[in-house]
Design an enzyme around this catalytic site. Structure first.
Site, PDB file in Angstrom:
ATOM      1  N   HIS A   1      13.077 -21.995   8.742  1.00 34.44           N
ATOM      2  CA  HIS A   1      13.192 -23.386   8.282  1.00 34.44           C
ATOM      3  C   HIS A   1      14.215 -24.066   9.204  1.00 34.44           C
ATOM      4  O   HIS A   1      15.124 -23.405   9.714  1.00 34.44           O
ATOM      5  CB  HIS A   1      13.711 -23.335   6.838  1.00 34.44           C
ATOM      6  CG  HIS A   1      13.745 -24.637   6.111  1.00 34.44           C
ATOM      7  ND1 HIS A   1      14.706 -25.587   6.337  1.00 34.44           N
ATOM      8  CD2 HIS A   1      12.954 -25.139   5.132  1.00 34.44           C
ATOM      9  CE1 HIS A   1      14.507 -26.616   5.525  1.00 34.44           C
ATOM     10  NE2 HIS A   1      13.449 -26.374   4.787  1.00 34.44           N
TER      11      HIS A   1
ATOM     12  N   LYS B   1      15.362 -24.094  -6.321  1.00 34.67           N
ATOM     13  CA  LYS B   1      14.111 -23.334  -6.169  1.00 34.67           C
ATOM     14  C   LYS B   1      14.052 -22.193  -7.186  1.00 34.67           C
ATOM     15  O   LYS B   1      13.027 -21.523  -7.320  1.00 34.67           O
ATOM     16  CB  LYS B   1      13.994 -22.790  -4.746  1.00 34.67           C
ATOM     17  CG  LYS B   1      13.839 -23.891  -3.683  1.00 34.67           C
ATOM     18  CD  LYS B   1      13.728 -23.318  -2.293  1.00 34.67           C
ATOM     19  CE  LYS B   1      13.989 -24.318  -1.201  1.00 34.67           C
ATOM     20  NZ  LYS B   1      12.905 -25.290  -0.985  1.00 34.67           N
TER      21      LYS B   1
ATOM     22  N   CYS C   1       9.219 -28.258   7.436  1.00 34.64           N
ATOM     23  CA  CYS C   1      10.508 -28.065   8.120  1.00 34.64           C
ATOM     24  C   CYS C   1      10.452 -26.879   9.086  1.00 34.64           C
ATOM     25  O   CYS C   1      11.433 -26.128   9.218  1.00 34.64           O
ATOM     26  CB  CYS C   1      11.663 -27.891   7.121  1.00 34.64           C
ATOM     27  SG  CYS C   1      11.966 -29.345   6.145  1.00 34.64           S
TER      28      CYS C   1
ATOM     29  N   GLN D   1      13.664 -18.602  -0.298  1.00 34.89           N
ATOM     30  CA  GLN D   1      12.320 -18.365  -0.838  1.00 34.89           C
ATOM     31  C   GLN D   1      12.186 -16.977  -1.461  1.00 34.89           C
ATOM     32  O   GLN D   1      11.092 -16.601  -1.901  1.00 34.89           O
ATOM     33  CB  GLN D   1      11.268 -18.537   0.260  1.00 34.89           C
ATOM     34  CG  GLN D   1      11.162 -19.944   0.804  1.00 34.89           C
ATOM     35  CD  GLN D   1      10.646 -20.954  -0.221  1.00 34.89           C
ATOM     36  OE1 GLN D   1      10.035 -20.597  -1.231  1.00 34.89           O
ATOM     37  NE2 GLN D   1      10.904 -22.222   0.022  1.00 34.89           N
TER      38      GLN D   1
HETATM   39  N1  PLP Z   1      15.388 -22.118   3.989  1.00 39.16           N
HETATM   40  C1  PLP Z   1      14.165 -21.993   3.471  1.00 39.16           C
HETATM   41  C2  PLP Z   1      13.369 -20.762   3.770  1.00 39.16           C
HETATM   42  C3  PLP Z   1      13.646 -23.008   2.651  1.00 39.16           C
HETATM   43  O1  PLP Z   1      12.416 -22.885   2.144  1.00 39.16           O
HETATM   44  C4  PLP Z   1      14.434 -24.151   2.399  1.00 39.16           C
HETATM   45  C5  PLP Z   1      13.883 -25.259   1.604  1.00 39.16           C
HETATM   46  O2  PLP Z   1      12.698 -25.508   1.579  1.00 39.16           O
HETATM   47  C6  PLP Z   1      15.721 -24.215   2.952  1.00 39.16           C
HETATM   48  C7  PLP Z   1      16.162 -23.185   3.743  1.00 39.16           C
HETATM   49  C8  PLP Z   1      16.607 -25.378   2.688  1.00 39.16           C
HETATM   50  O3  PLP Z   1      16.983 -25.382   1.352  1.00 39.16           O
HETATM   51  P1  PLP Z   1      17.778 -26.611   0.731  1.00 39.16           P
HETATM   52  O4  PLP Z   1      17.027 -27.850   1.112  1.00 39.16           O
HETATM   53  O5  PLP Z   1      17.753 -26.350  -0.739  1.00 39.16           O
HETATM   54  O6  PLP Z   1      19.151 -26.584   1.295  1.00 39.16           O
END
Ligand code: PLP
Length: 404
Positions: A122, A225, A363, A202
């Site tokens: 991400h 999540k 992302c 995740q």
């Molecule tokens: N890492 C992963 C694998 C994610 O799926 C996400 C969010 O979709 C994030 C990081 C970022 O999380 P957050 O937006 O809650 O900081």
């Protein structure tokens, strides 16, 4: 043991309508829905407990402090951390990774060092390392994926060397659903003296994680999540590492003693929790993790595996539907393309039928570029989803196909 029908009763939003149709919520990898227990924990906090924590003499503040700190114990158990002060509350996974990049990264990464991430990251676990590498004149290496969307372990082993200072990879990919063999990857990184950060955003929605068994140096996840509110997340760091790291934010709470020309910093975990924290959401995170435990991790796993299997089978039967990412180990996440249709158009048409999926690059722009696509449609499931909802999705996709 609660049935799925009874579990669904705990989630008010699942009984609402969108565009005049019963909501079928299949965007759980973006954010999960909240059970009434979590919603009540939030409003009860403001109705009965609201006060600032840690430093006050009055009873309400003591009770709020107790409730806030109780979540630290709940999280410690959920990820099996050795010490409670290894649990730091942050806004989410993004802030946790930035904290490590800023604090640990700027003191430990030097010119010529190497940071390894993967093609499945991400942007939250990519951009902070890219910026750090540029600033420190270090090198960023990317573990490639195979045609199934699994990390190429052979390449990873070749990339590791005495120059590797950090490996930052996700436990589970948000875009393709791949579950990575992180225990083995951590072991291999440690052979070269590298530290390892695991993005657990995740992974945690699907059950607990054992950071001691994994031997992760840093591990993080987002509350929203895992059935908790937005704006709260967790950074776990091994105590000996976190003790040596400089603070990320300066201000109240994170200090021991201050004068105009000096400051000493507080002990862990407060050193990394400057200012008034997100008290209500932290308390509700504890409620959410307790809720998952009450539902039962086996129930969660069984239902989610059934959903993944059923949806994969049914969706594979749709002519011209292509599933992107077929790893042997997968979370209940299905990325797909429908013929040559733009994912956004598919998402909009499904929305008209009350079906919420995610579309776009998730992302993961460099990943999409390497796959030669702009993005995908993504259906992601939680334990409260049903096989009937998968049928509604499949029916919706068949109708969408005819409309495009
Ligand atoms: N890492 C992963 C694998 C994610 O799926 C996400 C969010 O979709 C994030 C990081 C970022 O999380 P957050 O937006 O809650 O900081």
């Amino acid at each position: 043991m609660k049935s799925i029908a009874d579990i669904r009763k705990d989630f008010p939003i699942l009984h609402t309508q969108v565009n005049g149709k019963a909501l079928v919520y299949l965007d759980n990898a973006a954010t999960s829905q909240k059970p009434i227990q979590v919603i009540d924990a939030l409003s009860n906090y403001y109705k009965t407990l609201n006060s600032n924590i840690h430093r006050s003499a009055h009873s309400l503040a003591a009770q709020a402090t107790e409730a806030y700190e109780a979540t630290r114990d709940i999280v410690q158990t959920f990820i099996n951390a050795k010490y409670r002060e290894e649990i730091n509350f942050v806004r989410g996974t993004t802030e946790a990774i930035n904290l490590v990049a800023y604090s640990w990264g700027r003191t430990n990464i030097q010119e010529g060092d190497e940071i390894i991430i993967s093609a499945l990251e991400h942007h939250s676990n990519l951009v902070p390392w890219q910026i750090l590498a540029k600033e420190q004149k270090a090198k960023l290496l990317i573990i490639p994926i195979n045609e199934k969307g699994e990390l190429d372990q052979h390449m990873y082993q070749k990339q590791l060397s005495s120059k590797t200072k950090l490996v930052a990879v996700n436990h589970t990919s948000n875009s393709l659903g791949t579950i990575n063999p992180i225990k083995e990857m951590i072991q291999q990184a440690h052979l070269f003296g590298a530290k390892v950060l695991i993005d657990g955003a995740q992974a945690c929605p699907h059950g607990p994680v054992d950071v001691q068994d994994l031997d992760a140096d840093f591990f993080c996840f987002s509350g929203h999540k895992t059935y908790a509110p937005t704006g709260i997340g967790v950074l776990y760091g091994k105590r000996e590492l976190m003790e040596q790291m400089p603070p990320f934010h300066y201000g109240g709470e994170m200090i021991k003693e201050v004068d105009y020309d000096m400051v000493t910093f507080n002990d862990l975990p407060y050193k990394f929790e400057a200012g008034t924290p997100n008290i209500a959401d932290t308390i509700a995170l504890g409620t959410a993790l307790n809720y998952m435990k009450e539902i039962g991790y086996e129930t969660i796993k069984t239902q989610e595996n059934a959903l993944l299997q059923y949806a994969t089978e049914k969706m594979s039967g749709i002519d011209e539907l292509r599933i992107i990412g077929n790893a042997a180990q997968k979370a209940p996440v299905i990325s797909f393309l429908l013929g040559t249709a733009h994912p956004y158009d598919v998402g909009v048409l499904l929305d008209k039928m009350g079906i919420a999926i995610r579309t776009g690059h998730h992302c993961c722009q460099p990943l999409m570029k390497s796959l030669g696509i702009q993005g995908t449609c993504r259906a992601s499931f939680a334990f409260y989803n049903t096989l009937e909802e998968v049928d509604v999705l499949v029916e919706g996709l068949l109708r969408t196909k005819k409309m495009l």
